[in-house]
Design an enzyme around this catalytic site. Sequence first.
Site, PDB file in Angstrom:
ATOM      1  N   LYS A 183       0.855  -1.191   0.000  1.00 19.39           N
ATOM      2  CA  LYS A 183       0.000   0.000   0.000  1.00 19.39           C
ATOM      3  C   LYS A 183       0.887   1.235   0.000  1.00 19.39           C
ATOM      4  O   LYS A 183       1.470   1.608   1.009  1.00 19.39           O
ATOM      5  CB  LYS A 183      -0.930   0.040   1.212  1.00 19.39           C
ATOM      6  CG  LYS A 183      -2.074   1.064   0.994  1.00 19.39           C
ATOM      7  CD  LYS A 183      -2.580   1.681   2.269  1.00 19.39           C
ATOM      8  CE  LYS A 183      -1.765   2.862   2.721  1.00 19.39           C
ATOM      9  NZ  LYS A 183      -1.869   4.066   1.826  1.00 19.39           N
ATOM     10  N   GLY A 236       6.898   5.130   8.321  1.00 18.25           N
ATOM     11  CA  GLY A 236       6.046   6.309   8.431  1.00 18.25           C
ATOM     12  C   GLY A 236       6.209   6.973   9.782  1.00 18.25           C
ATOM     13  O   GLY A 236       7.211   6.775  10.469  1.00 18.25           O
ATOM     14  N   SER A 237       5.194   7.705  10.180  1.00 18.65           N
ATOM     15  CA  SER A 237       5.285   8.476  11.419  1.00 18.65           C
ATOM     16  C   SER A 237       5.210   7.572  12.645  1.00 18.65           C
ATOM     17  O   SER A 237       4.631   6.481  12.612  1.00 18.65           O
ATOM     18  CB  SER A 237       4.149   9.503  11.483  1.00 18.65           C
ATOM     19  OG  SER A 237       2.909   8.877  11.755  1.00 18.65           O
ATOM     20  N   THR A 238       5.793   8.061  13.726  1.00 15.96           N
ATOM     21  CA  THR A 238       5.794   7.282  14.967  1.00 15.96           C
ATOM     22  C   THR A 238       4.384   7.078  15.499  1.00 15.96           C
ATOM     23  O   THR A 238       4.047   5.982  15.974  1.00 15.96           O
ATOM     24  CB  THR A 238       6.673   7.987  16.020  1.00 15.96           C
ATOM     25  OG1 THR A 238       8.034   7.976  15.553  1.00 15.96           O
ATOM     26  CG2 THR A 238       6.605   7.285  17.363  1.00 15.96           C
ATOM     27  N   GLU A 239       3.545   8.092  15.424  1.00 13.08           N
ATOM     28  CA  GLU A 239       2.189   7.951  15.954  1.00 13.08           C
ATOM     29  C   GLU A 239       1.399   6.898  15.199  1.00 13.08           C
ATOM     30  O   GLU A 239       0.703   6.074  15.802  1.00 13.08           O
ATOM     31  CB  GLU A 239       1.461   9.299  15.930  1.00 13.08           C
ATOM     32  CG  GLU A 239       1.958  10.289  16.971  1.00 13.08           C
ATOM     33  CD  GLU A 239       2.004   9.689  18.371  1.00 13.08           C
ATOM     34  OE1 GLU A 239       0.973   9.154  18.821  1.00 13.08           O
ATOM     35  OE2 GLU A 239       3.072   9.743  19.009  1.00 13.08           O
ATOM     36  N   GLY A 241       2.708   4.453  13.509  1.00 13.11           N
ATOM     37  CA  GLY A 241       3.367   3.191  13.810  1.00 13.11           C
ATOM     38  C   GLY A 241       2.915   2.591  15.124  1.00 13.11           C
ATOM     39  O   GLY A 241       2.738   1.375  15.246  1.00 13.11           O
ATOM     40  N   GLU A 258       9.722   1.241  10.837  1.00 12.02           N
ATOM     41  CA  GLU A 258      10.777   2.240  10.661  1.00 12.02           C
ATOM     42  C   GLU A 258      10.068   3.584  10.724  1.00 12.02           C
ATOM     43  O   GLU A 258       9.313   3.944   9.820  1.00 12.02           O
ATOM     44  CB  GLU A 258      11.491   2.036   9.319  1.00 12.02           C
ATOM     45  CG  GLU A 258      12.772   2.838   9.203  1.00 12.02           C
ATOM     46  CD  GLU A 258      12.590   4.120   8.430  1.00 12.02           C
ATOM     47  OE1 GLU A 258      12.635   5.195   9.085  1.00 12.02           O
ATOM     48  OE2 GLU A 258      12.399   4.088   7.212  1.00 12.02           O
ATOM     49  N   CYS A 292      13.244  10.758   7.087  1.00 14.07           N
ATOM     50  CA  CYS A 292      13.154  10.291   8.481  1.00 14.07           C
ATOM     51  C   CYS A 292      14.471  10.496   9.222  1.00 14.07           C
ATOM     52  O   CYS A 292      14.481  10.816  10.408  1.00 14.07           O
ATOM     53  CB  CYS A 292      12.766   8.817   8.518  1.00 14.07           C
ATOM     54  SG  CYS A 292      11.139   8.444   7.824  1.00 14.07           S
ATOM     55  N   GLU A 391       9.530  16.262  15.231  1.00 13.75           N
ATOM     56  CA  GLU A 391       9.931  16.057  13.842  1.00 13.75           C
ATOM     57  C   GLU A 391       9.133  16.994  12.945  1.00 13.75           C
ATOM     58  O   GLU A 391       7.915  16.903  12.864  1.00 13.75           O
ATOM     59  CB  GLU A 391       9.706  14.602  13.428  1.00 13.75           C
ATOM     60  CG  GLU A 391      10.203  14.295  12.033  1.00 13.75           C
ATOM     61  CD  GLU A 391      10.036  12.828  11.672  1.00 13.75           C
ATOM     62  OE1 GLU A 391      10.897  12.292  10.954  1.00 13.75           O
ATOM     63  OE2 GLU A 391       9.036  12.223  12.098  1.00 13.75           O
TER      64      GLU A 391
END
Length: 488
Positions: A183, A236-239, A241, A258, A292, A391
């Site tokens: 995706k 992608g973003s930590t949130e 993830g 990651e 990133c 970030e």
Amino acid sequence: MSTATQVRPGKLFINGEWQDAASGQTFEVHNPALGEVLTTCAEAGPQDVDRAVRAARAAFDDEAGAWRKLAPRDREKLLRAVADGIQKRAEEFAQLETLNNGKPLFESKIDVSESISVFQYFSGWPTKITGSVLPMSTGPFHTYTLREPLGVVGSIVPWNFPLNMATWHVAPALAAGNTVVLKPAQQTPMTALLLAEVMAEAGMPAGAFNVVPGPGRAAGQALVDHPGVDKISFTGSTEVGKGIARACADSVKKVSLELGGKSPNVIFADADLEAAARGAVAGIFYGKGEVCAAGSRLLVERSAHDAIVEKVVEQAKKRPPGDPFDPKTRLGAVVSAAQQKTVLGYIEKGQAEGARLRCGGKSATVNGKGYFVEATVFDQVRPEMTIAREEIFGPVLVVLPFDTEEEAVALANDSPYGLAAGVWTKDVKRAHRVARRLAAGTVWVNTYNRYDAVAPFGGYKQSGFGRLLGESALEGYTQTKTVWVDLS
């Protein structure tokens, strides 16, 4: 600048066929450098994701299926053919990436070259993934291990390096014998669809590789929740993830993440200051800062602080936003109007909290169009400021001073993230000593933003877990089976 008329509408790629979404819905794909619609693309929903997963499941499970019975040496040939296919269409990939992402064509060509090398590297692995015979302490037993693929892998990749990230996830998964449902980010699906075209031309069996563009809340969530998926690999973003990790826990689905970063780039006063300044500029402004691992926190020993800031500001001013198709452009458009607004919001916050804006700080257009942000540098930044902790994902550099090595390490590690870091010094002992102490998955010494298919990449702390690239990546796409045979 190239126009939208050159790009045909995108469709879903499921079970080796180009398909419309079950709902018939499409979404607009934009050219951020023009602020205009580039084309449209079929919008995958849960029903489409289910069809893709079922196709991948059948290709993996069916003993008579073309993928399941493909010998490792034949898998190697196929992956080499994919690399060759990307190579033959390298210019098309690069132009499409620039049209869809807004990055300079100069950078897109680098991305395509690295994507080719990733498939070349992992094409060598299918015949080398082996188990071992175990020397048992009791017996008589013949005991050995097998390294087997996981099954169906759902790969969710971001919009900053659309083709690169797709290859980083897909190549090791296929090399290990898994099937894949990819995706791509809704903002940037076009090179993933071109990759599917290359896969088909290379002879990829139906169902082994599928592409389902669509929004994360629908297509992405459906992939994460699907019981037929054995692993989710996400960049992608930590949130986001964290949410994926929580969802995968419910079904004990394997997951690798990651995630984001706020990477420190540490310059000691004994470094080659000219090289360090160039590295600092490349570390934050390459990729428009939408990286990133961007060196977004520049930590400089106080005695070299003013000299470094002056050099960095001077070089930043020489990177004006430009037409991404101009060979001289080194700062393209951020990916969307929404991202431009986010970056400008952080710049405003930095000024409001007392940081000193040394250059940039404003939106820009090229020929009156596009979502551009000037190369921006702040100094007089305190560690607790928002721009020093969060970030930004844009061309914004914050500079913080330090006095001692101990302070530099503490300041560098004072972050929930741990994706990458840089160290600039002529002292070999210090370089190794500091590299060991930095809590980061990658540490560059006297360089920055270097990648190679052989070198593992991934994060510490809230920058994720699991590794992309290198032999380490294969560990995340295989599982070990132990076989005991009684010889008595």
